[in-house]
Design a protein around this motif. Sequence first.
Motif, PDB file in Angstrom:
ATOM      1  N   ASN A 196       0.575  -0.831   0.153  1.00 39.89           N
ATOM      2  CA  ASN A 196       0.181  -0.098   0.189  1.00 39.89           C
ATOM      3  C   ASN A 196       0.761   1.221  -0.242  1.00 39.89           C
ATOM      4  O   ASN A 196       0.521   2.470  -0.797  1.00 39.89           O
ATOM      5  CB  ASN A 196      -1.059   0.169   1.365  1.00 39.89           C
ATOM      6  CG  ASN A 196      -2.305  -0.803   0.795  1.00 39.89           C
ATOM      7  OD1 ASN A 196      -2.413  -1.623  -0.178  1.00 39.89           O
ATOM      8  ND2 ASN A 196      -2.508  -1.408   2.285  1.00 39.89           N
ATOM      9  N   LEU A 197       1.886   0.641   0.808  1.00 34.89           N
ATOM     10  CA  LEU A 197       2.619   2.256   0.924  1.00 34.89           C
ATOM     11  C   LEU A 197       3.494   2.943  -0.753  1.00 34.89           C
ATOM     12  O   LEU A 197       3.471   3.688  -1.343  1.00 34.89           O
ATOM     13  CB  LEU A 197       4.047   2.549   1.840  1.00 34.89           C
ATOM     14  CG  LEU A 197       4.044   2.560   2.734  1.00 34.89           C
ATOM     15  CD1 LEU A 197       4.980   1.837   4.236  1.00 34.89           C
ATOM     16  CD2 LEU A 197       2.650   4.141   3.483  1.00 34.89           C
TER      17      LEU A 197
ATOM     18  N   CYS B 246       1.103   4.638  -2.833  1.00 34.72           N
ATOM     19  CA  CYS B 246       0.336   5.543  -2.843  1.00 34.72           C
ATOM     20  C   CYS B 246       1.530   7.188  -3.266  1.00 34.72           C
ATOM     21  O   CYS B 246       3.082   7.061  -4.018  1.00 34.72           O
ATOM     22  CB  CYS B 246       1.757   6.536  -0.867  1.00 34.72           C
ATOM     23  SG  CYS B 246       0.244   5.288   0.504  1.00 34.72           S
TER      24      CYS B 246
ATOM     25  N   ASP C 269      -0.709  10.430   0.584  1.00 34.71           N
ATOM     26  CA  ASP C 269      -0.770   9.820   1.204  1.00 34.71           C
ATOM     27  C   ASP C 269      -0.319   8.567   2.348  1.00 34.71           C
ATOM     28  O   ASP C 269      -1.058   7.466   3.039  1.00 34.71           O
ATOM     29  CB  ASP C 269      -0.800   9.443  -0.370  1.00 34.71           C
ATOM     30  CG  ASP C 269      -2.170   9.974  -1.258  1.00 34.71           C
ATOM     31  OD1 ASP C 269      -3.044  10.462  -0.439  1.00 34.71           O
ATOM     32  OD2 ASP C 269      -1.596   9.056  -2.649  1.00 34.71           O
ATOM     33  N   LEU C 270       1.185   8.871   1.932  1.00 38.72           N
ATOM     34  CA  LEU C 270       1.859   8.324   2.692  1.00 38.72           C
ATOM     35  C   LEU C 270       1.426   8.369   4.098  1.00 38.72           C
ATOM     36  O   LEU C 270       1.328   7.411   5.174  1.00 38.72           O
ATOM     37  CB  LEU C 270       3.367   7.900   2.004  1.00 38.72           C
ATOM     38  CG  LEU C 270       4.031   7.402   3.245  1.00 38.72           C
ATOM     39  CD1 LEU C 270       4.878   6.279   2.554  1.00 38.72           C
ATOM     40  CD2 LEU C 270       5.746   8.439   4.004  1.00 38.72           C
TER      41      LEU C 270
ATOM     42  N   HIS D 239      -1.608   6.404   5.275  1.00 35.66           N
ATOM     43  CA  HIS D 239      -1.638   5.525   5.736  1.00 35.66           C
ATOM     44  C   HIS D 239      -0.939   4.846   6.923  1.00 35.66           C
ATOM     45  O   HIS D 239      -1.255   4.317   7.635  1.00 35.66           O
ATOM     46  CB  HIS D 239      -0.792   4.703   4.119  1.00 35.66           C
ATOM     47  CG  HIS D 239      -1.170   3.057   4.373  1.00 35.66           C
ATOM     48  ND1 HIS D 239      -2.248   2.546   4.332  1.00 35.66           N
ATOM     49  CD2 HIS D 239      -0.064   2.297   4.337  1.00 35.66           C
ATOM     50  CE1 HIS D 239      -1.574   0.742   4.365  1.00 35.66           C
ATOM     51  NE2 HIS D 239      -0.887   1.351   5.003  1.00 35.66           N
TER      52      HIS D 239
END
Length: 197
Positions: free
Chosen positions: A39-40, A43, A48-49, A52
């Motif tokens: 997921n990272l 980003c 976004d990072l 998350h």
Amino acid sequence: MTLLTNLFPEVMFNINDGYLEGLTRGFKAGILTRTDYLNLVQCESIDDLKLHLQSTDYGNFLANEPSPVQVAVIDEKLKEKMVQEFRHIRNQAVEPLSTFLDYVTYSYMIDNIVLLITGSLHGRPIGELIAKCHPLGSFEQMEALNIASTTAELYNAVIVDTPLAPFFADCISEQDLDEMNIEIIRNKLYKVRKTGS
């Protein structure tokens, strides 16, 4: 009671080690998973990072940082969190774990001292160099090194006032503190720290 502890030492395990085991298991459970990393990677921005990471055990460690967050700030905050957790474990530990955790910090201390010596050789202010030192290698007397204005004063402060003094006293002298010898000194200190001789 002593007969019981001699026959079954694990009965007394929780007195010294139970809390730390639970704490360590909790820290291990908080390590980012493969899914988190995937997921990272997806980003598109630092924000976004940040978003998350808030859904993980890292929580709101960046909550007070204004957007856009710089990479250096993320690095600093992650390092700060790791050092805080390490120090909490070290403060709760009893022998022999406490001594082992002290040894873990010695390599960082060596790097910090070498940084201070190198900076001193180049005439840089110690206060500026202390800000660049790794926090895991900091120690109480480090701020006292701030008063050292020459290499000789720094050497005397390191020999007398630091946890590394026994290693320095046995492997280097004041005359060794020059540009050519600094990496040799670092390697000697690492060797003395690992072998104890």
